[in-house]
Design a protein around this motif. Sequence first.
Motif, short mmCIF file in Angstrom:
data_model
loop_
_atom_site.label_atom_id
_atom_site.label_comp_id
_atom_site.label_asym_id
_atom_site.label_seq_id
_atom_site.Cartn_x
_atom_site.Cartn_y
_atom_site.Cartn_z
N TRP A 228 0.80 -1.25 -0.01
CA TRP A 228 0.07 0.06 -0.07
C TRP A 228 0.82 1.19 -0.05
O TRP A 228 0.56 2.33 -0.71
CB TRP A 228 -0.76 -0.02 1.24
CG TRP A 228 -1.98 1.20 1.26
CD1 TRP A 228 -3.11 1.02 0.67
CD2 TRP A 228 -1.68 2.26 1.66
NE1 TRP A 228 -3.79 2.22 0.95
CE2 TRP A 228 -3.00 3.37 1.50
CE3 TRP A 228 -0.34 3.28 2.16
CZ2 TRP A 228 -3.01 4.43 1.87
CZ3 TRP A 228 -0.65 4.48 2.48
CH2 TRP A 228 -1.96 5.28 2.45
N ILE A 229 1.84 1.24 0.78
CA ILE A 229 2.88 2.30 0.61
C ILE A 229 3.47 2.84 -0.40
O ILE A 229 3.59 3.82 -1.02
CB ILE A 229 3.91 2.22 2.06
CG1 ILE A 229 3.29 2.28 3.35
CG2 ILE A 229 4.88 3.31 2.19
CD1 ILE A 229 4.00 1.72 4.74
N GLU B 163 2.49 2.01 -3.51
CA GLU B 163 1.53 2.31 -4.34
C GLU B 163 0.98 3.77 -4.24
O GLU B 163 0.38 4.46 -5.04
CB GLU B 163 0.42 1.31 -4.48
CG GLU B 163 0.75 0.00 -4.95
CD GLU B 163 -0.52 -1.14 -4.96
OE1 GLU B 163 -1.67 -0.78 -4.05
OE2 GLU B 163 -0.17 -2.22 -5.59
N HIS B 164 0.82 4.15 -3.16
CA HIS B 164 0.33 5.63 -2.56
C HIS B 164 1.07 6.48 -2.27
O HIS B 164 0.78 7.74 -2.14
CB HIS B 164 -0.87 5.16 -1.35
CG HIS B 164 -1.88 4.45 -1.61
ND1 HIS B 164 -1.99 2.90 -1.70
CD2 HIS B 164 -3.12 4.73 -2.06
CE1 HIS B 164 -3.14 2.67 -2.12
NE2 HIS B 164 -4.04 3.52 -2.15
N LEU B 165 2.63 6.30 -2.11
CA LEU B 165 3.61 7.48 -1.60
C LEU B 165 4.40 7.53 -2.84
O LEU B 165 4.78 6.80 -3.78
CB LEU B 165 4.39 7.04 -0.55
CG LEU B 165 3.70 7.65 1.03
CD1 LEU B 165 2.46 6.76 1.11
CD2 LEU B 165 4.72 7.23 1.69
N ASP B 166 4.78 8.80 -3.31
CA ASP B 166 5.81 9.02 -4.28
C ASP B 166 7.21 9.31 -3.67
O ASP B 166 7.32 9.98 -2.53
CB ASP B 166 5.35 10.41 -4.92
CG ASP B 166 4.29 10.26 -6.05
OD1 ASP B 166 4.23 9.04 -6.35
OD2 ASP B 166 3.46 11.05 -5.74
N PHE C 243 1.79 10.56 5.67
CA PHE C 243 0.46 9.98 5.19
C PHE C 243 -0.44 11.08 4.73
O PHE C 243 -1.23 10.73 3.93
CB PHE C 243 -0.16 9.41 6.63
CG PHE C 243 -1.65 8.50 6.24
CD1 PHE C 243 -1.69 7.44 5.71
CD2 PHE C 243 -2.87 9.43 6.57
CE1 PHE C 243 -2.79 6.74 5.36
CE2 PHE C 243 -3.98 8.85 6.22
CZ PHE C 243 -3.83 7.38 5.85
N SER D 13 0.75 13.88 3.24
CA SER D 13 1.36 14.31 2.02
C SER D 13 1.53 13.41 0.83
O SER D 13 1.74 13.91 -0.36
CB SER D 13 2.83 14.98 2.11
OG SER D 13 3.87 13.94 2.62
N ARG D 14 1.72 12.18 1.16
CA ARG D 14 1.72 11.11 0.14
C ARG D 14 3.15 11.09 -0.63
O ARG D 14 3.30 10.64 -1.72
CB ARG D 14 0.73 11.12 -0.72
CG ARG D 14 -0.69 10.70 0.03
CD ARG D 14 -0.72 9.43 0.71
NE ARG D 14 -1.99 9.17 1.71
CZ ARG D 14 -2.80 8.75 1.26
NH1 ARG D 14 -3.28 8.30 -0.01
NH2 ARG D 14 -4.23 8.72 2.29
N GLN D 15 4.14 11.69 0.17
CA GLN D 15 5.53 11.58 -0.61
C GLN D 15 6.65 11.67 0.60
O GLN D 15 6.36 11.94 1.77
CB GLN D 15 5.67 12.99 -1.61
CG GLN D 15 5.79 14.35 -0.85
CD GLN D 15 5.30 15.50 -1.99
OE1 GLN D 15 5.90 15.13 -2.71
NE2 GLN D 15 5.31 16.52 -1.35
#
Length: 264
Positions: free
Chosen positions: A137-138, A140-143, A159, A161-163
Amino acid sequence: MRLTIETDLRYHFAEPADVLLTVEVAQLPDQALIGDRLVIDGVGPLRAIDGEDGIGRRTWMRAEGDFQARYSAEVELDRRPVTIDELPITPRRELPASVIPYLWPSRYCEADRFEAFVEREFPGANHGARVLAMAKWIREHLDYCPGASDARTTAVDVFVSRQGVCRDFAHLLASFARAAGVPARLVSAYAWDLDPPDFHAVVEVWLAGDWYLVDPTELAPHDGLVRIAVGRDATDIAFMTIFGTAELIEQSVSVRRQDTALPG
């Protein structure tokens, strides 16, 4: 796999400061230290102490003016592939005393803030497959964005900012795992085939009575990770903790594989 590691750290201290350096390879069953050497210029007396959980070694020093630390090591890795999917999650009440602190929230891993999310997003399986689902999940959802975070960035910040970078990915995975009742600790490591070369942060989770490595970034081969230190979060595994201020001049990390020639 035999690896050669070289690290060069150069800083300038305008004023005297205490420094805790953590760059030496830990001696562990799956990574045999063939030899190493640490040379430090621009410091006062050195004092070595054990790392967290007795893993690795830290060095206290007093730095002033121009500072340089050069570390080289040769290490033999013997880490066989392990699938953690079906390894059971140990009930909290059965955990050994030394592992319990890795269930708790820490400065950068606010595990208690993720309990509802983890229960909803990763339900069911009481096995390592649940941890692998978190790591997936991390990814796939974080840049992965160098410069997107700093020394104040926590798992909650990431979580939202997703980066982030490897330490941010690791903080989030450790937080998710702890929220699910799985002890998790941060690991600093040298990583073969990491591009660009640098200190790397991964996670170890406690399953079926032992610690197992999980890299939520998957940026380096699992069998090429050389552990340096472990701890609750980046506070415990930082390669250099400065109690004061310093100017970075230059920093480099090199991890090379020694390929053994086959007999002709």
